[in-house]
Design an enzyme around this catalytic site. Sequence first.
Site, short mmCIF file in Angstrom:
data_model
loop_
_atom_site.label_atom_id
_atom_site.label_comp_id
_atom_site.label_asym_id
_atom_site.label_seq_id
_atom_site.Cartn_x
_atom_site.Cartn_y
_atom_site.Cartn_z
N TYR A 58 67.29 109.86 -4.39
CA TYR A 58 66.28 110.93 -4.35
C TYR A 58 66.96 112.28 -4.15
CZ TYR A 58 62.49 107.49 -4.02
OH TYR A 58 61.60 106.46 -4.26
N LEU A 229 48.65 108.65 -4.82
CA LEU A 229 47.75 109.80 -4.98
C LEU A 229 47.55 110.17 -6.45
CD1 LEU A 229 48.83 112.10 -2.01
CD2 LEU A 229 46.64 110.93 -2.28
N ALA A 230 47.95 109.25 -7.33
CA ALA A 230 47.73 109.43 -8.78
C ALA A 230 48.37 110.71 -9.30
CB ALA A 230 46.24 109.39 -9.12
N GLY A 232 48.43 113.57 -8.32
CA GLY A 232 47.61 114.77 -8.22
C GLY A 232 46.55 114.93 -9.29
#
Length: 322
Positions: A58, A229-230, A232
């Site tokens: 990351y 959270l898809a 956004g």
Amino acid sequence: MTDHNVPSSAQELIYGCMGLGGGWSDEPHDVHHVEEAAAAVDAALDAGITLFDHADIYRRGKSEAVFGEVLASTPGLRERIRLQTKCGIRLNERGLETHYDLSGDAIIERVNGSLERLRTDYVDLLLLHRPDPLMDPAEVAAAVGKLMAEGKVRALGVSNMSAAQIEFLQDSLETPVVANQLELSLLKRDWLESTVLVNHPDAHGYSFPHGTLEYCARQGITLQAYGALARGHYTGNPPERPTPAESATAELLAEMAREKDTTVEAVLLGWLMKHPAGIAPVIGTANPDRIRACAGASRAAQSMTRAEWYRLWVTARGSNIP
């Protein structure tokens, strides 16, 4: 496999740290990125979150590095939280943009690097990030066993693996696989569609390996949902040209949030947590307000009726179920 001494992440929120540390370039992080990480950690703690999700890749290691600085500057924080990280993906090495490496030496090397960046002696959970076609399960087992014997890893999980792949790996392991992190959301619904499209012509449009959720439930393997959270789509970052289904879903989520006196984020995550598999959503935003807005997810799940749950699903898919 429920007698192991591992903190469970079932029915809780997890904070995903991929957004911390700045960009994906080799440019080093700065004090601003550390402050941003500290604010995200504080917001996560305010939301009742104690499990923090990392990966060695990351932001090219910067996510772990800024988190490590927050840990080092906050006495007692390490004892209040649990950390998990992932290994198994290599970026921009040996002329390849991406390749996978779950060799024993690579696992040990990457975990040691993560511990150094995180400034901690151990991680509570190590996830194998992606299936490696060249993986030797016995070699993985030996590396994981060594790390656990040294106290550097306390439990093992996987990410993006099917039931068959987990079972194949588990045959060689002396420790149980306790978590499987997959992309699960109201937007990315292959995991759900595959359960109702058995013996249906539309089934070929969904690639999720059928039976994986059921296998994990039987084995006591926690399902961690990244992208929960898809991305956004329904909560403040809609696509430029949303589909009719996406627009209708955003409106329905807002309506339900008003009715339940909570946030859209809580309803969206509560929809996942309503599923009996015990899904633990991973929250990837670095925005402190949005992190705190997720705090009511468990209550939203408890108050959501079966009809409300199905209404969200049908609206999101844009057509009725078979």
